[in-house]
Design a protein around this motif. Structure first.
Motif, mmCIF file in Angstrom:
data_model
loop_
_atom_site.group_PDB
_atom_site.id
_atom_site.type_symbol
_atom_site.label_atom_id
_atom_site.label_comp_id
_atom_site.label_asym_id
_atom_site.label_seq_id
_atom_site.Cartn_x
_atom_site.Cartn_y
_atom_site.Cartn_z
ATOM 1 N N ASP A 154 0.945 14.920 -10.332
ATOM 2 C CA ASP A 154 0.534 14.403 -11.635
ATOM 3 C C ASP A 154 1.697 14.228 -12.602
ATOM 4 O OD1 ASP A 154 1.037 17.081 -11.996
ATOM 5 O OD2 ASP A 154 -0.711 17.465 -13.257
ATOM 6 N N ARG A 155 2.922 14.556 -12.156
ATOM 7 C CA ARG A 155 4.088 14.423 -13.024
ATOM 8 C C ARG A 155 5.100 13.420 -12.466
ATOM 9 N NH1 ARG A 155 4.562 18.551 -16.734
ATOM 10 N NH2 ARG A 155 6.811 18.287 -16.827
ATOM 11 N N ARG A 156 4.675 12.603 -11.522
ATOM 12 C CA ARG A 156 5.577 11.624 -10.933
ATOM 13 C C ARG A 156 4.840 10.313 -10.695
ATOM 14 N NH1 ARG A 156 5.447 15.190 -5.430
ATOM 15 N NH2 ARG A 156 3.918 13.964 -4.254
ATOM 16 N N GLN A 157 5.589 9.231 -10.679
ATOM 17 C CA GLN A 157 4.975 7.925 -10.506
ATOM 18 C C GLN A 157 5.960 6.965 -9.859
ATOM 19 O OE1 GLN A 157 1.754 7.366 -11.443
ATOM 20 N NE2 GLN A 157 1.776 5.315 -10.589
ATOM 21 N N CYS A 158 5.458 6.151 -8.958
ATOM 22 C CA CYS A 158 6.226 5.095 -8.314
ATOM 23 C C CYS A 158 5.633 3.766 -8.767
ATOM 24 C CB CYS A 158 6.149 5.250 -6.791
ATOM 25 S SG CYS A 158 6.787 3.850 -5.871
ATOM 26 N N ILE A 159 6.423 2.949 -9.441
ATOM 27 C CA ILE A 159 5.938 1.703 -10.022
ATOM 28 C C ILE A 159 6.541 0.527 -9.261
ATOM 29 C CG2 ILE A 159 5.775 0.325 -12.125
ATOM 30 C CD1 ILE A 159 6.388 2.995 -13.653
ATOM 31 N N LEU A 160 5.704 -0.286 -8.658
ATOM 32 C CA LEU A 160 6.151 -1.482 -7.931
ATOM 33 C C LEU A 160 6.289 -2.624 -8.922
ATOM 34 C CD1 LEU A 160 6.791 -2.913 -5.254
ATOM 35 C CD2 LEU A 160 4.325 -3.363 -5.012
ATOM 36 N N ARG A 161 7.522 -3.102 -9.114
ATOM 37 C CA ARG A 161 7.784 -4.170 -10.080
ATOM 38 C C ARG A 161 7.564 -5.551 -9.479
ATOM 39 N NH1 ARG A 161 7.294 -1.619 -14.805
ATOM 40 N NH2 ARG A 161 8.763 0.098 -15.037
ATOM 41 N N TRP B 248 11.448 -1.813 -7.774
ATOM 42 C CA TRP B 248 10.594 -0.709 -8.159
ATOM 43 C C TRP B 248 11.286 0.218 -9.155
ATOM 44 C CZ3 TRP B 248 13.647 3.295 -6.852
ATOM 45 C CH2 TRP B 248 14.527 3.109 -5.764
ATOM 46 N N THR B 249 10.482 1.109 -9.722
ATOM 47 C CA THR B 249 10.987 2.194 -10.570
ATOM 48 C C THR B 249 10.260 3.468 -10.179
ATOM 49 O OG1 THR B 249 11.416 0.710 -12.429
ATOM 50 C CG2 THR B 249 11.255 3.075 -12.915
ATOM 51 N N MET B 250 11.007 4.546 -10.007
ATOM 52 C CA MET B 250 10.395 5.850 -9.768
ATOM 53 C C MET B 250 10.778 6.775 -10.921
ATOM 54 S SD MET B 250 12.761 6.997 -6.482
ATOM 55 C CE MET B 250 11.887 8.536 -6.216
ATOM 56 N N GLU C 13 0.827 -1.204 0.000
ATOM 57 C CA GLU C 13 0.000 0.000 0.000
ATOM 58 C C GLU C 13 0.866 1.261 0.000
ATOM 59 O OE1 GLU C 13 -2.579 -0.340 3.334
ATOM 60 O OE2 GLU C 13 -3.767 -1.979 2.480
ATOM 61 N N ASP C 14 2.011 1.217 0.702
ATOM 62 C CA ASP C 14 2.922 2.371 0.675
ATOM 63 C C ASP C 14 3.357 2.676 -0.752
ATOM 64 O OD1 ASP C 14 2.821 2.841 3.369
ATOM 65 O OD2 ASP C 14 4.792 2.001 3.836
ATOM 66 N N PHE C 15 3.631 1.633 -1.526
ATOM 67 C CA PHE C 15 4.044 1.822 -2.914
ATOM 68 C C PHE C 15 2.879 2.252 -3.796
ATOM 69 C CE2 PHE C 15 7.855 -0.782 -1.977
ATOM 70 C CZ PHE C 15 8.801 -0.104 -2.729
ATOM 71 N N VAL C 16 1.838 1.434 -3.826
ATOM 72 C CA VAL C 16 0.769 1.578 -4.817
ATOM 73 C C VAL C 16 -0.174 2.733 -4.493
ATOM 74 C CG1 VAL C 16 -1.173 0.411 -5.922
ATOM 75 C CG2 VAL C 16 0.910 -0.879 -5.369
#
Length: 223
Positions: free
Chosen positions: A94-101, A116-118, A39-42
């Motif tokens: 709206d210009r950033r994203q944290c993607i949990l791989r 992950w990828t940020m 949940e912290d990631f997503v």
């Protein structure tokens, strides 16, 4: 990091907690730990926002990444409070994203491993893009709360910071933009597809009438 130390110096020194932090439960189960980290990631996008669930962390947790290492949940929260206004100004949500791989848990030790990828586009005139991949290991203590947070990146800290100086609107980047790209969405399907189209070459001057050249281009008939 130097930026964190500078900002903390300007915004204020360390604050002592007047009373012990209220906890919802005495312990955290392995399942709760795994789902809380997810949940912290997503949901909370914590790599950019710093918005973690403090219930998952021990008060004396050690936080380590390629730029700094410090101890204490209070210190983490203080760093985030000081840095968040600056971050939100140059890198809006709206210009950033944290993607949990990936997210896995070792049943024997309770450790959680995240990949992950940020990625984020800074609000600067040359529109630099920050993109960092990494892995984080969360080690729980006897009560199930995280006592060690160890974050590693797939590039050096120096290379990550240099991305701020590099414009990203290059030809090879522009062609890859589509809705949801920062969230890992695949490229859209082309509107028109040529199935089994034969290869062909168009050679000027062959199988063309003289009118194609004489009249439009004002060429003599011999041409």
């Amino acid at each position: 990091s130097g930026l964190t130390s500078l900002v903390n110096g300007v915004m204020g020194g360390e604050e002592e907690r007047a009373e012990p932090r209220a906890r919802a439960a005495a312990t955290v189960t392995p399942k709760q730990l795994l789902e809380g980290i997810r949940e912290d990631f997503v949901e909370r996008q914590y790599l950019w926002s710093g918005d973690i669930d403090p219930e998952l962390y021990d008060e004396s947790c050690t936080f380590t990444d390629p730029t700094l290492s410090f101890q204490g949940l209070d210190a983490f929260e203080r760093n985030i409070r000081n840095l968040r206004p600056i971050l939100d100004a140059v890198l809006p949500e709206d210009r950033r994203q944290c993607i949990l791989r990936s997210l896995e848990q070792d049943d024997s030790t309770g450790r959680v491993y995240a990949e992950w990828t940020m990625v984020g586009d800074l609000s600067l005139p040359w529109k630099p893009r920050i993109k960092v991949g990494g892995k984080t290991t969360y080690t729980p203590g006897t009560d199930g709360r995280i006592v060690s947070y160890d974050e590693n990146w797939d590039i050096s800290a120096g290379d990550a910071l240099l991305q701020i100086l590099a414009p990203t609107l290059r030809a090879d980047e522009v062609a890859e933009h589509w809705p949801g790209r920062l969230r890992g969405a695949p490229a859209p399907e082309p509107r028109v597809k040529l199935a089994d189209a034969p290869a062909f070459v168009v050679l000027p001057g062959f199988s063309n009438d003289a009118v194609d050249y004489v009249e439009p281009l004002g060429q003599v008939a011999d041409v």
